[in-house]
Design a protein around this motif. Structure first.
Motif, PDB file in Angstrom:
ATOM      1  N   PHE A  44       0.848  -1.189   0.000  1.00  0.00           N
ATOM      2  CA  PHE A  44       0.000   0.000   0.000  1.00  0.00           C
ATOM      3  C   PHE A  44       0.882   1.236   0.000  1.00  0.00           C
ATOM      4  O   PHE A  44       1.902   1.289   0.683  1.00  0.00           O
ATOM      5  CB  PHE A  44      -0.895   0.038   1.241  1.00  0.00           C
ATOM      6  CG  PHE A  44      -2.027  -0.954   1.241  1.00  0.00           C
ATOM      7  CD1 PHE A  44      -2.257  -1.825   0.185  1.00  0.00           C
ATOM      8  CD2 PHE A  44      -2.883  -1.008   2.325  1.00  0.00           C
ATOM      9  CE1 PHE A  44      -3.313  -2.715   0.209  1.00  0.00           C
ATOM     10  CE2 PHE A  44      -3.943  -1.897   2.353  1.00  0.00           C
ATOM     11  CZ  PHE A  44      -4.160  -2.753   1.297  1.00  0.00           C
ATOM     12  N   THR A  45       0.471   2.232  -0.754  1.00  0.00           N
ATOM     13  CA  THR A  45       1.185   3.505  -0.805  1.00  0.00           C
ATOM     14  C   THR A  45       0.236   4.695  -0.663  1.00  0.00           C
ATOM     15  O   THR A  45       0.694   5.817  -0.482  1.00  0.00           O
ATOM     16  CB  THR A  45       1.958   3.661  -2.134  1.00  0.00           C
ATOM     17  OG1 THR A  45       1.022   3.637  -3.221  1.00  0.00           O
ATOM     18  CG2 THR A  45       3.011   2.583  -2.302  1.00  0.00           C
ATOM     19  N   ARG A  46      -1.042   4.454  -0.756  1.00  0.00           N
ATOM     20  CA  ARG A  46      -2.000   5.565  -0.758  1.00  0.00           C
ATOM     21  C   ARG A  46      -2.820   5.607   0.522  1.00  0.00           C
ATOM     22  O   ARG A  46      -3.185   4.573   1.081  1.00  0.00           O
ATOM     23  CB  ARG A  46      -2.942   5.450  -1.958  1.00  0.00           C
ATOM     24  CG  ARG A  46      -2.150   5.522  -3.244  1.00  0.00           C
ATOM     25  CD  ARG A  46      -2.993   5.864  -4.396  1.00  0.00           C
ATOM     26  NE  ARG A  46      -2.160   5.919  -5.600  1.00  0.00           N
ATOM     27  CZ  ARG A  46      -2.644   6.090  -6.786  1.00  0.00           C
ATOM     28  NH1 ARG A  46      -3.939   6.219  -6.971  1.00  0.00           N
ATOM     29  NH2 ARG A  46      -1.841   6.143  -7.824  1.00  0.00           N
ATOM     30  N   LEU A  90       7.968   3.657   1.383  1.00  0.00           N
ATOM     31  CA  LEU A  90       8.884   3.261   2.443  1.00  0.00           C
ATOM     32  C   LEU A  90      10.317   3.623   2.079  1.00  0.00           C
ATOM     33  O   LEU A  90      10.742   3.430   0.943  1.00  0.00           O
ATOM     34  CB  LEU A  90       8.789   1.755   2.682  1.00  0.00           C
ATOM     35  CG  LEU A  90       7.537   1.284   3.387  1.00  0.00           C
ATOM     36  CD1 LEU A  90       7.339  -0.209   3.199  1.00  0.00           C
ATOM     37  CD2 LEU A  90       7.574   1.641   4.868  1.00  0.00           C
ATOM     38  N   THR A  91      11.043   4.142   3.034  1.00  0.00           N
ATOM     39  CA  THR A  91      12.468   4.404   2.863  1.00  0.00           C
ATOM     40  C   THR A  91      13.223   3.118   3.213  1.00  0.00           C
ATOM     41  O   THR A  91      12.624   2.118   3.630  1.00  0.00           O
ATOM     42  CB  THR A  91      12.921   5.519   3.811  1.00  0.00           C
ATOM     43  OG1 THR A  91      12.715   5.071   5.159  1.00  0.00           O
ATOM     44  CG2 THR A  91      12.163   6.824   3.556  1.00  0.00           C
ATOM     45  N   GLU A  92      14.523   3.135   3.077  1.00  0.00           N
ATOM     46  CA  GLU A  92      15.338   1.992   3.506  1.00  0.00           C
ATOM     47  C   GLU A  92      15.096   1.710   4.986  1.00  0.00           C
ATOM     48  O   GLU A  92      14.996   0.563   5.413  1.00  0.00           O
ATOM     49  CB  GLU A  92      16.818   2.262   3.239  1.00  0.00           C
ATOM     50  CG  GLU A  92      17.720   1.120   3.626  1.00  0.00           C
ATOM     51  CD  GLU A  92      19.197   1.402   3.371  1.00  0.00           C
ATOM     52  OE1 GLU A  92      20.007   0.520   3.735  1.00  0.00           O
ATOM     53  OE2 GLU A  92      19.541   2.464   2.827  1.00  0.00           O
ATOM     54  N   MET A  93      14.974   2.767   5.765  1.00  0.00           N
ATOM     55  CA  MET A  93      14.697   2.629   7.199  1.00  0.00           C
ATOM     56  C   MET A  93      13.368   1.891   7.410  1.00  0.00           C
ATOM     57  O   MET A  93      13.265   1.011   8.259  1.00  0.00           O
ATOM     58  CB  MET A  93      14.652   4.019   7.837  1.00  0.00           C
ATOM     59  CG  MET A  93      14.420   4.051   9.304  1.00  0.00           C
ATOM     60  SD  MET A  93      14.325   5.803   9.804  1.00  0.00           S
ATOM     61  CE  MET A  93      14.283   5.629  11.568  1.00  0.00           C
ATOM     62  N   GLY A  94      12.362   2.255   6.640  1.00  0.00           N
ATOM     63  CA  GLY A  94      11.061   1.593   6.744  1.00  0.00           C
ATOM     64  C   GLY A  94      11.111   0.153   6.266  1.00  0.00           C
ATOM     65  O   GLY A  94      10.548  -0.746   6.901  1.00  0.00           O
TER      66      GLY A  94
END
Length: 157
Positions: A44-46, A90-94
């Motif tokens: 999911f992105t939205r 998501l970032t690398e951290m996520g």
């Protein structure tokens, strides 16, 4: 080390100089791990996808997403097809929280009751294990053999 100026849970676990306590400040609020679960495993992105899946109050969802963006776990990207709308990536951290969700889910399956999903290796469709290994020799480590010690020196900030 990532520092956040916001206190997400309303306290910084006074007297707890511990990475686990600092991590809880970033991802420990109610709904945050479920938002991350949906981003990591359902892609999911939205906002609307999270809203539909979680049935969370809109103001709470917006606050959690904004806080996760501020913490560096998500980044936003404007949608050209829908002006004024954005997606949460998501970032690398996520992305690195994936094993945390797998482990927490496996713990829940064992001690609370099996959920509706299992985590499988995409190539062979077999359930994955999350094991602890020694950084030096690569051997699997029994949890009874894991101990804690103070670091000999603090990591650079």
């Amino acid at each position: 080390m990532h520092e956040t100026g916001r206190r997400m849970l309303g306290r910084m676990y006074e007297g707890q100089d511990c990475a686990a306590a600092r991590a809880l400040e970033l991802v420990g609020e109610r709904w945050s791990l479920l938002i991350l679960r949906d981003a990591l495993f359902r892609h999911f992105t939205r906002y609307s996808q999270f809203q539909s899946s979680l049935a969370i109050a809109p103001n709470i969802l917006a606050k959690r997403l904004n806080t996760l963006v501020e913490a560096g776990i998500f980044r936003t990207h404007a949608l050209e097809s829908r002006p004024g709308h954005q997606e949460y990536l998501l970032t690398e951290m996520g992305q690195s929280l994936k094993p945390v969700i797998v482990s927490l889910t496996r713990w829940g399956d064992q001690w609370i009751g099996p959920g509706p999903v299992e985590f499988v290796h995409q190539q062979c469709d077999t359930e994955v294990e999350h094991e602890i290994q020694c950084a030096a020799c690569g051997d699997d480590v029994d949890l009874a053999d894991v101990q804690v010690r103070l670091r000999s020196r603090q990591p650079a900030e």
